[in-house]
Design a protein around this motif. Structure first.
Motif, PDB file in Angstrom:
ATOM      1  N   ALA A 124       0.947  -1.021  -0.374  1.00 56.53           N
ATOM      2  CA  ALA A 124       0.370  -0.215   0.192  1.00 56.53           C
ATOM      3  C   ALA A 124       1.235   1.414  -0.418  1.00 56.53           C
ATOM      4  N   SER A 125       1.752   1.310   0.667  1.00 53.90           N
ATOM      5  CA  SER A 125       2.774   2.004   0.512  1.00 53.90           C
ATOM      6  C   SER A 125       3.010   2.731  -0.719  1.00 53.90           C
ATOM      7  N   LEU A 126       3.934   1.480  -1.072  1.00 54.97           N
ATOM      8  CA  LEU A 126       4.764   1.378  -2.150  1.00 54.97           C
ATOM      9  C   LEU A 126       3.614   2.544  -2.901  1.00 54.97           C
ATOM     10  N   ARG A 127       2.557   1.788  -3.228  1.00 57.25           N
ATOM     11  CA  ARG A 127       1.458   2.168  -4.174  1.00 57.25           C
ATOM     12  C   ARG A 127       1.253   3.743  -4.287  1.00 57.25           C
ATOM     13  N   ARG A 128       0.652   3.962  -2.861  1.00 55.41           N
ATOM     14  CA  ARG A 128       0.564   5.925  -2.810  1.00 55.41           C
ATOM     15  C   ARG A 128       2.112   6.282  -3.174  1.00 55.41           C
ATOM     16  N   MET A 129       2.894   5.577  -3.188  1.00 57.81           N
ATOM     17  CA  MET A 129       4.722   6.846  -3.246  1.00 57.81           C
ATOM     18  C   MET A 129       4.345   6.876  -5.300  1.00 57.81           C
ATOM     19  N   VAL A 130       3.440   5.793  -5.931  1.00 57.81           N
ATOM     20  CA  VAL A 130       3.974   5.829  -7.273  1.00 57.81           C
ATOM     21  C   VAL A 130       2.695   6.629  -7.623  1.00 57.81           C
ATOM     22  N   TYR A 131       1.441   6.835  -6.982  1.00 62.92           N
ATOM     23  CA  TYR A 131       0.789   7.847  -7.048  1.00 62.92           C
ATOM     24  C   TYR A 131       1.625   9.274  -7.744  1.00 62.92           C
TER      25      TYR A 131
END
Lengths: 922, 263
Positions: A76-83
């Protein structure tokens, strides 16, 4: 000590190293096992951007592709950074590359994790176009009313962004109006706030809908979010502004039109809202209402007065700013806050303190000035220059209000000239003093003395030269010119070359104006004949020669010892004194205008071959450009940025202007007419969205008028040929003597045709009306290939009437000294008239008179003086009428019995012109 | 008309900056067309400033020049977390929280870091202050009450996310400090209601993360949580180990969070 060992992952980042690290994105196993690491690398990349180490386009694209692979991870936190990353680089990357992530984002947008949905929506809004918006419309619309506030807000905010980007987007988003409406009653405050903004955007162009929106929400009281109420207050204020500007206010805000009283009532009720932010917004809205009366504003002032003692700097700051602005128009209302204002002088925030001070200077009475000045001098020493500048400007204004106090005020300002301070501070003081010398002549002698003392010890060359110039200008007219000589000569002895040059010029001016001083000044000047600076030496040589020659011709005879004061003739040069003529007579035209005039001279046909000598009177008349007239000597009222960046704007070079008559000169048939006297700006003869858009430029010649019709063809399957405009008129003033049609005008192009009118010299110039008809042949063409599809057939198209008014024969040319010119022209040809005009207020009457006469307002009389309610307005106008007759007009406009009464006097060096000009008023 | 300029109909911010005590930008975001083109930049009255007509001025130059001007005006002013200070710079209104006063040592409850919101000069100062105070409080939560330069630099990732959760393209998304901190730490909205009562967000998260992920060394984490909590209340500031412990705690939180919740 442990802190020393630990290194921040963001310290001393090298771009190349981070890019190296970013390769991990391509390693799917590493991504799966170490999402933390990926997060850090993304953050490092963002940090690079943030510190100005921007990725170039290839690098960005490369990293971007890497990042897209991270969608494989479910962390989840990686996805947040990707966004976050996609949003940041979306601007720098090629849009075609960015588009590849849309499918991943669309998937996230429809999943069941709120966080993903909200963020995916916000990222999508950055990268999609209107076609794609249509494709995902269903999801966004649903998201607007999502139960999660985060998702709903994300959808609304994204829509606000998209709405403004393209009109196609707006069309789509307008379809969601009921969803948006629904979310204004969400439980989530931020959703209310965002929904409110989008709702306004959707309805913005529909005044009635906005008025309904305001009415609905202000009466229902359903908005919980203070931010949303702040928005509603702003919409209400805008609505009321429109109501006034479109003339529907009626009898004021309390009892006028229904919209006005509804709006005002709502604003007034918001003064009692529980949130400070809303209360403040309402107070500000009320204070900015146009044409508000004291009783309308008063409740807001009471609130702001309480806010002045708030513990929050922002509240004091904002309230102070409004009160400072209100004090310009309603000083009495603000005066009751004076005690609180005095307390604010010691506010730790210097901006607040400065505003309090300047406001007090406006609201204080004449007898409080001395006390205030004492406070200021304590205060000034501890604030930055920019605040001091604001104070000095306020003092200058105060001096206009209470001219009797000028000695104290100027003395006070001069004291600060001698204290520490930067260039702009000193410059402001000097400028203020100089402006005051001109506006309040009583200050001249004492102020000059103060300035003399200042240049004795002035480190700024520019200020020294400015003051020396001023001394040369007005020193000789004072009661004892000789006293300034010493100060000026000291500069010759002690200063750098620029100042020395300015000083000898000033000395020469004294010599030219006061014959009694000539012998001693020539002695002083002669010492500079050997000056090491070329400029100073050359100037001196010229001055000495000129003055000595004049002394020989008109030797000064001192009055007899026993002469009575009546017998002593004034110390002024003789009528034809050469020194006075050379050194005091200025140029008849400003350098800037001389340059423009010469350019026009050069470009007009035939003149360069002409053998006639060139004199000032044979030069073409040049009109004042709008930039000249808008020169603002208005005093900054301290509202907005204190000492802000206001001086910078003037530096821009004026844009090179194209002579509008160039099109006429280019036509051989019209070359014989000579030079244009002036050209009007284009007058539209059709609406701008008709099939054929036509405008007309009137070129005025000595005895002709050339009408240039610009015709634009907006029909894609037509080509126009042989285009001309037929004129018809009842008047005797003009006769159509020639026509030059436009040969062809293709789709999208603009062509010009010309009509030549001969002016009948025997008839006085007056306004003539023409009916106009566009004549042309139409050829149907294929829009894509341009191939002809029909034979030409004749067509007519009616245009609006064209008017050639007397004002068209008047060039807007200002004079340097209106009073003097007025006397010089004399009253032998004067025409006096009195008119009753149908205007409700002076402001529109003044601008209408200026337009009717087509003359240039001078001495800043073109607009009403502030705070002069009820007093008659004096308007000074100047211009040059066809034939080169300089024309002046003085007009007095006053309110009388609900209308405007105009008394006007027109003078000219020609006997028939004043009558024609005075008859312009109708 | 009394006041010529009406406030913008849509409240927007032009920039959000996080500056250290010397005015260096630790993180920040410029929105819209503010300071993007060299032509639109208003010139300054400061003589020593380079003229804005200089042809090869990059956006970054404009920004750092703006930030330098900003810094000369705000240095030495400390703003309480709940009472943002206001100044005007370059015809913009800038509102900030945090910072240290002249002569004071960078200790005490807050840190030397300032959160600055820049808005049009027609924007309401109270509104900007409201936004700034909300974000500063959220930053305090995330940094365990220790908003100093090092703490912020070590946790830039959270700071970036905070700015993104707070403001989207200049439009304010969320102001509530608890919700902001919750979103940054990937907590669902529903849980936000009863969290953050006194202790730092990170502290609770540390405990939660530790349990959820079944991580070892529980004792260490509760100790960290305790320390951070104290830091947030301003009782035990300046303790170096807090920053250290928190850093570790956070790494664990995120590792722990991602396993059960990451779909």
């Amino acid at each position: 000590d442990e802190e020393e060992v630990y290194y921040s992952p963001y310290a001393n980042l090298e771009k190349s190293a981070v890019l190296q690290e970013a390769r991990i994105f391509h390693d799917s196993q590493a991504v799966r096992e170490n999402p933390r690491k990926c997060c850090t690398v993304i953050a490092q990349l963002l940090h690079l951007q943030n510190t100005g180490q921007f990725l170039n386009s290839t690098e960005a694209t490369d990293v971007f592709f890497g990042v897209t692979k991270l969608f494989m991870s479910d962390d989840a936190s990686l996805r947040r950074m990707v966004y976050l990353f996609i949003k940041e680089v979306a601007e720098t990357c090629n849009p075609d590359d960015v588009i590849i992530v849309t499918s991943s984002l669309t998937k996230d947008m429809t999943c069941d994790v709120d966080l993903y949905r909200a963020n995916a929506l916000r990222v999508l809004a950055r990268i999609i176009d209107s076609a794609m918006l249509g494709a995902i419309e269903r999801y966004v619309k649903q998201a607007v009313v999502d139960s999660s506030g985060q998702v709903s807000s994300a959808a609304l905010v994204s829509s606000i962004h998209l709405f403004g980007q393209a009109s196609e987007n707006a069309v789509v988003i307008k379809r969601w109006i009921s969803e948006v409406q629904e979310s204004t009653s969400s439980n989530n405050e931020m959703v209310q706030f965002h929904a409110m903004q989008l709702l306004y955007k959707i309805k913005q162009s529909d005044r009635l809908a906005i008025s309904k929106l305001v009415q609905q929400f202000s009466s229902r009281n359903t908005l919980k979010s203070p931010l949303a109420v702040v928005c509603l207050v702003r919409y209400t204020a805008q609505l009321l502004h429109d109501e006034v500007s479109e003339g529907r206010l009626g009898d004021g805000y309390q009892g006028g039109s229904s919209v006005a009283s509804m709006g005002y009532k709502f604003l007034e009720s918001c003064l009692r809202h529980k949130s400070d932010m809303v209360m403040y917004e309402a107070a500000r809205a009320i204070c900015s209402l146009p044409r508000a009366e004291a009783q309308d504003i008063n409740p807001a002032i009471i609130l702001l007065q309480q806010f002045l003692s708030s513990s929050k700097p922002a509240t004091r700051f904002g309230s102070m700013k409004i009160l400072a602005a209100v004090s310009n128009t309603h000083p009495r209302l603000v005066a009751k806050c004076n005690e609180d204002l005095e307390a604010l002088i010691s506010d730790p925030n210097r901006f607040i303190a400065t505003l309090a001070m300047t406001t007090l200077l406006k609201t204080g009475s004449e007898n409080s000035i001395d006390r205030l000045l004492k406070q200021i001098s304590a205060f000034l020493s501890e604030i930055a220059d920019e605040y001091k500048i604001t104070i000095v400007k306020s003092l200058q204004r105060l001096c206009y209000t209470y001219p009797a106090k000028h000695r104290v005020l100027v003395g006070f300002m001069s004291n600060f000239l001698r204290e520490e301070g930067g260039f702009s501070f000193k410059k402001t003081i000097v400028n203020s003093i100089i402006t005051l010398i001109k506006a309040v002549p009583e200050t001249a002698e004492s102020s000059l003395m103060q300035l003399c003392e200042f240049i004795e010890d002035c480190e700024f060359t520019m200020l020294s030269t400015q003051i020396l110039h001023l001394l040369g200008e007005i020193g000789p007219t004072t009661s004892a010119p000789a006293r300034y000589i010493r100060f000026i000569y000291n500069r010759v002895m002690l200063e750098n070359s620029s100042v020395r040059a300015a000083a000898v010029s000033a000395l020469a001016k004294f010599a030219a104006s006061c014959p009694s001083l000539r012998p001693s000044i020539v002695t002083l000047l002669k010492r500079s004949l050997e000056d090491e600076d070329d400029e100073t030496r050359d100037r001196t040589t010229m001055y000495v020669t000129v003055v000595e020659e004049a002394m020989e011709k008109f030797p000064y005879v001192p009055p007899a010892e026993d002469a009575t004061p009546e017998e002593i003739r004034p110390d002024v040069p003789e009528e034809d004194d050469t020194a006075a003529f050379v050194l005091l007579g200025g140029m008849p035209i400003s350098f800037d205008k001389l340059q423009r005039s010469l350019q026009v001279y050069q470009s007009s046909p035939g003149t360069m071959e002409s053998t006639a000598p060139m004199t000032f009177s044979s030069l073409p008349v040049v009109e004042d450009s709008p930039e000249d007239t808008s020169s603002n000597d208005a005093v900054d009222d301290g509202f907005g940025d204190v000492g802000g960046a206001d001086d910078g704007a003037v530096n821009g070079e004026p844009a090179e202007k194209v002579d509008p008559a160039a099109a006429v000169y280019a036509i051989p048939e019209l070359a014989g007419l000579g030079r244009t006297f002036r050209s009007s700006s284009p007058v539209p003869l059709t609406e701008t969205e008709t099939e054929y858009v036509v405008s007309c430029t009137k070129h005025i010649f000595e005895s002709h008028v050339v009408l240039q019709f610009n015709v634009q063809n907006t029909i894609d399957d037509q080509r126009l040929e042989n285009v001309s405009v037929m004129l018809e008129s009842d008047g005797e003033l003009f006769e159509v003597t020639g026509e030059i049609p436009a040969e062809t005008i293709k789709y999208g192009e603009t062509g010009s045709c010309f009509t030549l009118l001969q002016r009948n010299d025997g008839v006085p110039i007056e306004t003539s009306e023409f009916t106009c008809m566009l004549h042309f042949n139409v050829v149907q063409v294929d829009p894509s290939t341009g191939e002809e599809e029909s034979d030409a057939f004749e067509e007519e198209y009616p245009l609006e009437d064209l008017e050639i008014s007397t004002a068209d024969f008047m060039a807007k040319v200002s004079v340097l000294d209106f009073r003097k010119s007025w006397e010089t022209v004399g009253n032998s040809n004067e025409v006096l008239e009195k008119y009753a005009l149908q205007f409700k207020d002076l402001e529109s009457a003044v601008s209408s008179v200026i337009n009717l006469l087509g003359m240039q307002p001078v001495d800043g009389t073109g607009s009403l003086k502030p705070n002069s309610e009820g007093k008659p307005h004096m308007l000074h106008l100047s211009g040059v009428f066809i034939g080169g007759h300089s024309t002046l007009a003085r007009a007095q406009l006053g309110m009388q019995g609900g209308g405007v009464v105009l008394k006007i006097a027109v003078r000219s060096d020609d006997e028939s012109v004043p009558r024609m000009v005075a008859d312009c008023i109708r | 008309m009394v006041i010529s300029a009406l406030p913008p109909l849509l409240p927007r911010v032009d920039a959000i900056l996080i500056l250290d005590g010397e005015g260096n930008r630790l993180a920040g975001k410029y929105y819209g067309d503010f300071l993007t083109s060299t032509s639109s930049s208003p010139s300054t009255t400061d003589e020593e400033k380079e003229p804005s007509s200089k042809p090869n001025l990059t956006v970054e130059d404009l920004r750092s020049s703006f930030e330098r001007q900003l810094q000369t005006k705000i240095q030495g002013i400390a703003a309480r977390p709940d009472a943002a200070e206001v100044i005007t710079v370059n015809n913009k209104t800038a509102v900030f929280c945090g910072g240290t006063a002249h002569g004071a040592t960078p200790s005490g409850s807050g840190g030397d870091v300032r959160v600055v919101h820049v808005g049009p000069n027609t924007e309401s100062e109270l509104l900007l202050a409201y936004l700034c105070e909300g974000m500063y409080e959220a930053l305090g939560h995330l940094m365990g009450g220790q908003t100093d330069r090092n703490m912020v630099l070590d946790n830039l990732e959270l700071v970036f996310l905070l700015i993104d959760e707070h403001c989207d393209g200049g439009i304010i998304l969320e102001v509530d400090a608890n919700k902001l901190a919750g979103s940054v730490l990937l907590r669902d909205e529903e849980e936000n209601g009863d969290m953050m009562n006194g202790a730092g967000a990170g502290a609770e998260q540390a405990a939660a993360g530790g349990q959820a992920g079944g991580m070892p060394a529980m004792n260490g984490f509760s100790a960290a949580g305790f320390n951070i909590g104290m830091g947030a209340r301003g009782l035990q500031s300046g303790d170096i180990t807090i920053a250290q412990a928190f850093r570790q705690a956070k790494a664990q939180i995120i590792a722990g969070l991602s396993n059960p919740e990451g779909m």
